[in-house]
Design an enzyme around this catalytic site. Sequence first.
Site, PDB file in Angstrom:
ATOM      1  N   ASP A 151       0.966  -1.045  -0.081  1.00 42.44           N
ATOM      2  CA  ASP A 151      -0.078   0.052   0.419  1.00 42.44           C
ATOM      3  C   ASP A 151       1.201   1.195   0.045  1.00 42.44           C
ATOM      4  O   ASP A 151       1.729   1.200  -0.944  1.00 42.44           O
ATOM      5  CB  ASP A 151      -0.946  -0.390   1.270  1.00 42.44           C
TER       6      ASP A 151
ATOM      7  N   SER B 253     -11.321  -0.322  -1.281  1.00 42.44           N
ATOM      8  CA  SER B 253      -9.533  -0.709  -0.275  1.00 42.44           C
ATOM      9  C   SER B 253     -10.016  -1.300   0.455  1.00 42.44           C
ATOM     10  O   SER B 253      -8.946  -1.740   1.466  1.00 42.44           O
ATOM     11  CB  SER B 253      -9.483   0.571  -0.656  1.00 42.44           C
TER      12      SER B 253
ATOM     13  N   HIS C  82      -3.725   6.107   3.202  1.00 42.56           N
ATOM     14  CA  HIS C  82      -4.505   5.236   3.415  1.00 42.56           C
ATOM     15  C   HIS C  82      -4.185   2.975   3.937  1.00 42.56           C
ATOM     16  O   HIS C  82      -4.606   2.616   4.351  1.00 42.56           O
ATOM     17  CB  HIS C  82      -4.714   4.969   1.657  1.00 42.56           C
TER      18      HIS C  82
END
Length: 452
Positions: free
Chosen positions: A91, A332, A121
């Site tokens: 990620d 996600s 994120h």
Amino acid sequence: MAVLAVSPAALGAGTASAQPTAPVGPGPLGVLPASTPPTPDPAAAQTTACLAGTASTTPSIVTKPWAQRQLGYEAAWKFGRGAGQVVAVIDTGVNPLPRLTVAPGGDYVAGTDGRTDCDGHGTIVASQIGAKPAAPGDPTDPSGYAGVAPDATILSVRQYSALYETTTSQPPGRKGQPGDLSTLARSIVWAADQGATVINISEAACGVAGAALGSDDQVGAALQYAVDVKKVVVVAAAGNAEPSGDCRANPSDGVTPPVTAVSPAWWDDYVLAVGSVGEDGRPSPFTLAGPWVDVAAPGEGTVSLNPVGGPALVNQLAPAGNGAPGPIQGTSFATPYVAGTVALVRARFPELTPRQVMARIEATAQAPAGGFDELVGHGVVDPAAAVTVLPAAIAPQGMDQTSAAFVVPPAPPTPSSRPRAVAFIGSAAALGTVLVTFAVLNAVQRSRRCSS
């Protein structure tokens, strides 16, 4: 970026199909990337400041998030909380937090050990997988928030950042974000060789179905190595549909071939691909359909440990490190609920092979009324059922995952632009919300970039 608003349908409503069994879209496996430590992109430079803070919609989050209540994964903890499992999060990196156990996995962006997350994120994804509950009486978090497998270790591999630009693999004079299908393939091999038992990929590269996806064959080889050689279970986002560009919405009637190819999700022999549902149980308007979608999980209204400073928990994230914070949602953030569930299953049943684990996740999901559905696959993941049902109760024929089938349309005479990063960070006109996710860039030449 505006998001295509797909009319939501109740789970099981509309046309459903039995999951096909013939091979899915990707081509032959490519050459397996070498297992080498991550090295930063020499052409990458940071162009936007790291995320400095986030904000929730309320002064504090005091109740347990709806996804945690709905999935009920705390009921599975009587069989264990994922101890001994290493979940690689490929990620934007993961920031070390007191309630996360994070091991260094390396960095393809800027040369850190992987425990740096400018975007936020990756830390949010890791929190959903492995956040530990707050200590009893902790005044900073009375909500009871925790990740699915709080005793698992997160292995952070920083493979992408929207806050950097690079000229690597770009047309002359153009720039893009570092991180492409080539580095994704290398990340998968590296994570598998570092002892990961589960790999979470909250990324998707999109292109026209029937056209080549650049280094996608390397991704396939890396996935095959991780699953069949290193015995890793790989979980990947189904992707988010957008109104124009490469990630166009796919039909979900079970008959019409997809128009959009999605990697790594479409490598269905090796991947658990995850779609998104909302609090009402309906498929999220943004979730990208496909015959390769295996299961679904909550992908809206996400709550997480705060990636940086401020309150203990957040339910908003500033897009790409700047602008007004908006709700955290996208496939996600559905993906880590499934990855966490896999960690629970692997800890409970260490004798199961990766494909047996994948079959178990599918077989114990809360199935759509009409059977397999290309928006939610076999249904919403059920962590408690996944660790409760004994292996003998799952039919032997369900122990091997097979690929979904569709007829790939012929490639267009003029190739489409290269599959490129999809950053659902912005105002969604139809929804009035902000979708936060991202995708890996592809090494194929492209003629345009994603507009923000």
